[in-house]
Design an enzyme around this catalytic site. Sequence first.
Site, mmCIF file in Angstrom:
data_model
loop_
_atom_site.group_PDB
_atom_site.id
_atom_site.type_symbol
_atom_site.label_atom_id
_atom_site.label_comp_id
_atom_site.label_asym_id
_atom_site.label_seq_id
_atom_site.Cartn_x
_atom_site.Cartn_y
_atom_site.Cartn_z
ATOM 1 N N ALA A 12 0.759 -1.278 -0.025
ATOM 2 C CA ALA A 12 0.165 -0.076 -0.033
ATOM 3 C C ALA A 12 0.996 1.231 0.042
ATOM 4 C CB ALA A 12 -0.916 0.198 1.253
ATOM 5 N N GLY A 14 1.952 2.523 -2.754
ATOM 6 C CA GLY A 14 2.266 3.398 -4.151
ATOM 7 C C GLY A 14 1.438 4.766 -3.776
ATOM 8 N N ARG A 18 -3.395 8.074 -9.879
ATOM 9 C CA ARG A 18 -4.753 8.084 -10.902
ATOM 10 C C ARG A 18 -5.720 8.265 -9.835
ATOM 11 N NH1 ARG A 18 -3.300 2.313 -12.877
ATOM 12 N NH2 ARG A 18 -1.986 2.193 -11.178
ATOM 13 N N GLY A 79 8.047 0.423 -7.007
ATOM 14 C CA GLY A 79 7.676 -0.785 -7.779
ATOM 15 C C GLY A 79 7.084 -1.790 -6.782
ATOM 16 N N THR A 80 6.257 -2.773 -7.391
ATOM 17 C CA THR A 80 5.715 -3.770 -6.219
ATOM 18 C C THR A 80 6.659 -4.879 -5.722
ATOM 19 O OG1 THR A 80 4.950 -4.973 -8.586
ATOM 20 C CG2 THR A 80 3.090 -3.621 -7.151
ATOM 21 N N GLU A 162 3.307 -6.756 -18.088
ATOM 22 C CA GLU A 162 2.443 -5.338 -17.835
ATOM 23 C C GLU A 162 1.868 -4.938 -19.241
ATOM 24 O OE1 GLU A 162 1.662 -4.108 -14.544
ATOM 25 O OE2 GLU A 162 2.430 -6.160 -14.405
ATOM 26 N N ARG A 323 -27.759 9.804 15.131
ATOM 27 C CA ARG A 323 -26.242 10.058 14.963
ATOM 28 C C ARG A 323 -25.391 9.540 16.058
ATOM 29 N NH1 ARG A 323 -25.759 16.361 15.734
ATOM 30 N NH2 ARG A 323 -23.521 15.773 15.749
ATOM 31 N N TYR A 356 -34.856 18.042 18.057
ATOM 32 C CA TYR A 356 -33.663 17.743 18.103
ATOM 33 C C TYR A 356 -33.446 17.239 19.721
ATOM 34 C CZ TYR A 356 -28.451 18.222 19.062
ATOM 35 O OH TYR A 356 -27.398 17.672 19.583
#
Length: 452
Positions: A12, A14, A18, A79-80, A162, A323, A356
């Site tokens: 995790a 990376g 994107r 990289g992985t 890839e 809530r 309320y």
Amino acid sequence: MNRPRFAAVILAAGEGTRFNSAIPKVLHEIAGQPMIRHMLEALRPLAPAATVVVLGQGMEAAARAVAPAPTVIQSPPRGTGDAVRASRPLLAECLARGDIDDVLVLYGDTPLLRSESIAELIDARRRSPAVAVAVAGFRPADPAPYGRLVEGRNGGLSRIVEARDADPEERAIGLCNGGMMAIAARHAFALLDRIGNDNQQREFYLTDIVAIARSDALACRVAELPAEELLGVNTRAELAAAEAVMQQRLRRRAMERGATLVAPETVFLCADTELGRDVVVEPNVVFGPGVKVADNVRIRSFSHLEGAEIAAGAIVGPFARLRPGAVLEADVHVGNFVEIKATRLGAGVKASHLSYLGDSDIGAGTNIGAGTITCNYDGFNKFRTIIGEHAFIGSNTALVAPVSVGDGAYVATGSVVTADVPADALTIARARQIDKPGRARELRARLQGKNG
Ligand code: UD1
Ligand code: MG
């Protein structure tokens, strides 16, 4: 039976470019939980000997989200393959002891994986003749972004290419890398150490481990798993697609456990939502985290609930908002446009309209009239309102906290209650009404005379 164990490494670190986000990709939520927690939950029943999460620099929030799983920092993310190598110091002990058979690598961005499929991959690696590496394969509707699995003549896996590095023939392959791999523990780090970065991205691809194993005449194989579970979440659109799949699963599970969802596709659940038997959820209801609903409760349309506990026989909504800290005991009725926060409603309490109720405790059998407001905040601090049992709070009452109303008391409509009300008292805290007979007519005549 003593099954051989495995160590899990979740990647995790990376940058999630994107995603275009200020927060790490794996913290984006699916069904109210960070993506990465879903992976940890899926691993839990398989009892890994160790679980290590590989994070990037500055991802403290992610480290908190995965606690108590230990984390290791990969910096920079190269990289992985490099990411898995970073986990070595934390696995050294169990590798040295020889008490694990597999290093299982999972990508933090495949949150739909189920325990059964993880177990299937591990079994595929161990199945006789055992192979060095088993890779989760899947056939996505759109294979474009995924690594392709190139199979050898004898059905084994030869290599992974890839998408970026694939030639047109390889790109035509529909079987893709799902981002989960089981590696024989005794070969794992020796193979990982040989991964290079001779590719388009100049990254150390974990996927190269297959060709490296093959070059040592070690066999590799594919375990094909359901496409839905291996959907990679690399963009916000994929996040929404994963959310939709997860919601379908949660709805199905709720119905299997005995809840009626009148229009399931309009009900949004959290991973931890608990619905009892014969609960009815009407259309358009949203459950946030931490909601527990006992048997025979009805949640009516357009209600929003989070952090709430609801006992048997209660009716909530339509248009109710519960809530965190809302506790509804048996047979409570909470109606439209009622908001409840950090408040216990004792058995049989009715708050049917427009109220309320915050930081309060309301005894069994009390009736809260329409428009009742607990004034719990003075701009600086929060204060509590305590109401006893079988009290009656007239409509449009403001309860200025801190304040209490005793058992059986009756507060007249329109009161502004600023002092404690004794048990069984009738309290009227509003201006007296003044009637001036005939004055309306006089006024009208005068004003009409002026204008006319
Ligand atoms: C990866 C696979 C691809 C596969 C797809 C499945 C590689 C080279 N590619 O592509 O074959 O089809 O997943 O979803 O493995 N990460 C790190 N450190 C890094 C780089 C990535 O920890 O240096 C983590 C990311 O945070 C992510 C996971 O590894 O959780 C996968 O990385 P990502 O960039 O999403 O790889 P994909 O392009 O999806
Ligand atoms: Mg990915």
